[in-house]
Design a protein around this motif. Structure first.
Motif, PDB file in Angstrom:
ATOM      1  N   UNK A  82      -7.128 -27.391 -16.391  1.00 44.53           N
ATOM      2  CA  UNK A  82      -6.102 -28.383 -16.088  1.00 44.53           C
ATOM      3  C   UNK A  82      -4.862 -28.123 -16.930  1.00 44.53           C
ATOM      4  N   UNK A  83      -5.068 -27.822 -18.210  1.00 43.78           N
ATOM      5  CA  UNK A  83      -3.942 -27.468 -19.075  1.00 43.78           C
ATOM      6  C   UNK A  83      -3.222 -26.242 -18.516  1.00 43.78           C
ATOM      7  N   UNK A  84      -3.974 -25.258 -18.082  1.00 44.24           N
ATOM      8  CA  UNK A  84      -3.385 -23.993 -17.628  1.00 44.24           C
ATOM      9  C   UNK A  84      -2.494 -24.172 -16.407  1.00 44.24           C
ATOM     10  N   UNK A  85      -2.928 -25.001 -15.446  1.00 40.60           N
ATOM     11  CA  UNK A  85      -2.106 -25.170 -14.255  1.00 40.60           C
ATOM     12  C   UNK A  85      -0.844 -25.972 -14.561  1.00 40.60           C
TER      13      UNK A  85
ATOM     14  N   UNK B  58     -16.606 -29.290 -11.221  1.00 45.45           N
ATOM     15  CA  UNK B  58     -16.555 -27.834 -11.280  1.00 45.45           C
ATOM     16  C   UNK B  58     -15.598 -27.286 -10.218  1.00 45.45           C
ATOM     17  N   UNK B  59     -15.634 -27.866  -9.020  1.00 43.87           N
ATOM     18  CA  UNK B  59     -14.725 -27.428  -7.966  1.00 43.87           C
ATOM     19  C   UNK B  59     -13.271 -27.660  -8.326  1.00 43.87           C
ATOM     20  N   UNK B  60     -12.991 -28.812  -8.935  1.00 44.18           N
ATOM     21  CA  UNK B  60     -11.624 -29.101  -9.375  1.00 44.18           C
ATOM     22  C   UNK B  60     -11.154 -28.094 -10.414  1.00 44.18           C
ATOM     23  N   UNK B  61     -12.014 -27.809 -11.381  1.00 42.42           N
ATOM     24  CA  UNK B  61     -11.630 -26.891 -12.446  1.00 42.42           C
ATOM     25  C   UNK B  61     -11.335 -25.493 -11.889  1.00 42.42           C
ATOM     26  N   UNK B  62     -12.145 -25.061 -10.931  1.00 39.77           N
ATOM     27  CA  UNK B  62     -11.913 -23.748 -10.314  1.00 39.77           C
ATOM     28  C   UNK B  62     -10.608 -23.744  -9.527  1.00 39.77           C
ATOM     29  N   UNK B  63     -10.307 -24.858  -8.856  1.00 35.02           N
ATOM     30  CA  UNK B  63      -9.039 -24.976  -8.136  1.00 35.02           C
ATOM     31  C   UNK B  63      -7.862 -24.865  -9.095  1.00 35.02           C
TER      32      UNK B  63
ATOM     33  N   UNK C 192      -7.705 -23.451 -12.027  1.00 38.68           N
ATOM     34  CA  UNK C 192      -7.582 -22.103 -12.590  1.00 38.68           C
ATOM     35  C   UNK C 192      -7.028 -21.126 -11.557  1.00 38.68           C
ATOM     36  N   UNK C 193      -7.500 -21.228 -10.318  1.00 38.95           N
ATOM     37  CA  UNK C 193      -7.007 -20.327  -9.257  1.00 38.95           C
ATOM     38  C   UNK C 193      -5.517 -20.535  -9.018  1.00 38.95           C
ATOM     39  N   UNK C 194      -5.081 -21.777  -8.970  1.00 39.24           N
ATOM     40  CA  UNK C 194      -3.671 -22.050  -8.697  1.00 39.24           C
ATOM     41  C   UNK C 194      -2.783 -21.681  -9.885  1.00 39.24           C
ATOM     42  N   UNK C 195      -3.323 -21.798 -11.099  1.00 44.41           N
ATOM     43  CA  UNK C 195      -2.561 -21.347 -12.268  1.00 44.41           C
ATOM     44  C   UNK C 195      -2.321 -19.850 -12.182  1.00 44.41           C
ATOM     45  N   UNK C 196      -3.342 -19.102 -11.765  1.00 45.03           N
ATOM     46  CA  UNK C 196      -3.194 -17.649 -11.604  1.00 45.03           C
ATOM     47  C   UNK C 196      -2.171 -17.316 -10.526  1.00 45.03           C
TER      48      UNK C 196
END
Length: 554
Positions: free
Chosen positions: A336-339, A382-387, A389-393
């Motif tokens: 969450x921080x990363x995005x 877990x799904x939210x966290x993966x979302x 991280x993917x969008x931050x990338x």
């Protein structure tokens, strides 16, 4: 930057022992830096190290290997200290903390000891001044020193320190505590919490109002159990302290020190007591005991309890309303921080501590059944966290950040089961507000009865993992203008806490002469306990139960 090298691969199993990774630690007798092995045996995680002088020391590290594996998937490096106080080319942890250029986390929470006086004499406390002991001293930094420490914290980069815990001793024994709080606010800190036993606030509600107006946001209230036997220090006073907080709009975090065989049977009871006071108690932060002083292996086994052990007991003692699967390690919030950081293109506050340091979950009271509903029961975390991280990338790789964030907001509701979501809570909307405002301020807008459950296990000399220490984000600010990780400051007090405080202290006799009072005048005499008819009413110092464990200190 040279870090302590570790290995995540498993090496060949020897008997029932399987190596997980290698790190470094210290000898609990002489502080010599030693190579250490973290390994699995009987579904638990242990650490072993061997000193050439004092021999091998094996210690329970984490009470569940399955939970260790789950938590380890959230291992992430933080931003580190871009403006370190100690410049070094090669890691020499823990010889020269302050922060050094090898540290991997900025300050998440800063501690400032404003006095080592206390009105109680609890056997498991890290420290408090004891008159009559050889070398006893009085440590109370001046207001000028307080201001200088705050400037040092605020000068930290890339994230200026912005969350402060006032601690001691008992901070409310300091006569100028209101002025100390005002100095912290003047220097730009947004969040201030006070670590306290609450006795002063129980006796004097006006004192609560004064510190609240000065800038204290919440109380970090010691609360070790729901009976006089498990919580002799403030069992009688806590209800009155809560009432003072309630009247002044001050939120409270219960902080139980958990000791195996002493109070680990009341963890569920503590949560239930918090539930009865949800209007003012917003969190319970359990702290498995750190064992300091010289203790034999059998003694340590009697009192040692780890994060998984506490979590398992909570499941049992809440009737599985809060289960083992509901907990996540602290660094799980990093995506969450990363995005948010990718969208804003500015460094953001992060919690990048080691996955074995702490855990948490959020639970809500069902308005009809009055049972707790953990966040995981109605949301795919877990799904939210993966979302995230993917969008931050995607943003980092050049995709339009506004369209990307819009995609995130649109998709959030798909991770929430609205039929199971507690009435009054809109989780997807809350996360949307956090993302669009690019801050965590909107977390406080949850219009539902919720309770955060946290777990933080500070290290000691028997289980000190220097890889964990490099990632610590709970730090102490000191008058010599250093910022020192908690598990160096308190685990090796002869190098840090005691040495620094003694340097900036006066003798007890000098202090008494200057203020015209005796140290023992500040001791709490149990005013609220008279006539209770309980043999423990005199307080923690006379608890037979606690005296049985008199060598185990925290």
């Amino acid at each position: 930057m040279e870090l302590i090298q570790i290995s995540n691969q498993k090496v060949p199993t020897l008997g029932k022992k399987a190596t997980i990774r290698f790190t470094q630690s210290i000898c609990p007798d002489c502080n010599m830096i030693l190579d250490a092995e973290v390994f699995e045996r009987d579904s638990k995680v242990f650490m072993t190290k061997t000193c050439p002088t004092h021999g091998e020391c094996e210690e329970l590290y984490f009470g569940s290997y399955d939970m260790y594996k789950k938590f380890s998937t959230y291992w992430m490096d933080g931003k580190g200290a871009h403006a370190p106080n100690v410049m070094i080319d090669k890691c020499s942890c823990p010889n020269n903390c302050g922060l050094c250029s090898n540290h991997l986390s900025h300050t998440g929470l800063a501690n400032m000891i404003v006095t080592n006086r206390c009105d109680l004499t609890c056997w498991y406390c890290f420290f408090y001044v004891k008159k009559g002991l050889e070398g006893a001293y009085m440590y109370e930094p001046s207001q000028d020193q307080v201001r200088a420490m705050m400037k040092t914290l605020r000068a930290e980069r890339p994230i200026p320190g912005n969350s402060m815990q006032i601690t001691g001793g008992e901070p409310m024994l300091r006569e100028d505590i209101v002025d100390v709080i005002k100095i912290m606010k003047e220097e730009g800190v947004d969040h201030i919490q006070m670590n306290t036993n609450g006795i002063r606030f129980a006796l004097d509600p006006e004192a609560m109002r004064e510190v609240r107006l000065a800038g204290v946001n919440n109380l970090y209230l010691s609360f070790d159990g729901v009976t006089p036997r498990t919580n002799p220090k403030n069992h009688w006073e806590v209800p009155y302290a809560l009432e003072s907080a309630r009247k002044t709009g001050t939120t409270v975090v219960f902080v139980p020190t958990v000791i195996k065989s002493i109070n680990d049977h009341e963890l569920g009871g503590i949560i239930r007591y918090a539930q009865k006071n949800l209007d003012v108690v917003h969190a319970v932060n359990f702290q498995p005991v750190s064992l300091t002083g010289r203790m034999g292996k059998k003694e340590r086994e009697k009192y040692r309890i780890t994060i998984p052990d506490c979590i398992q007991r909570i499941e049992e003692q809440t009737g599985a309303e809060v289960t083992v699967d509901d907990w996540f390690p602290v660094p799980s919030c990093m995506p969450l921080t990363n995005v948010i950081e990718a969208f804003s293109s500015k460094p953001k506050y992060e919690l990048s501590i080691h996955f074995a340091c702490g855990a948490g979950t959020y639970i809500f009271e069902d308005q009809d059944t009055k049972k707790f509903v953990p966040l995981t029961k109605f949301a795919d975390i877990q799904g939210m966290l993966e979302l995230f991280e993917d969008k931050a990338d995607e943003i980092r790789s050049g995709k339009n950040k506004y369209f990307t964030m819009l995609e995130v907001v649109k998709k959030l509701s798909s991770f929430v089961d609205k039929k199971k979501q507690p009435a009054g809570l809109d989780l997807a909307k809350m996360f949307s507000n956090i993302l669009m405002k690019r801050s965590f301020d909107s977390v406080g807008s949850w219009h539902v009865k919720g309770l955060f459950l946290g777990m933080m296990h500070f290290q000691d000399k028997y289980n000190e993992d220097l890889e964990r220490l490099q990632r610590c984000d709970i730090h102490y600010v000191t008058p010599d203008l250093r910022i020192i990780p908690f598990c160096a400051f308190n685990v090796i007090p002869e190098w840090y806490r005691d040495r620094i405080q003694k340097k900036y202290s006066t003798s007890v006799e000098e202090w008494e002469q200057r203020v015209g009072a005796k140290l023992e005048d500040g001791l709490y005499r149990g005013i609220m306990r008279r006539g209770s008819g309980d043999e423990l009413a005199a307080g923690c110092a006379k608890s037979q139960m606690f005296h049985e464990a008199s060598q185990a200190l925290m």
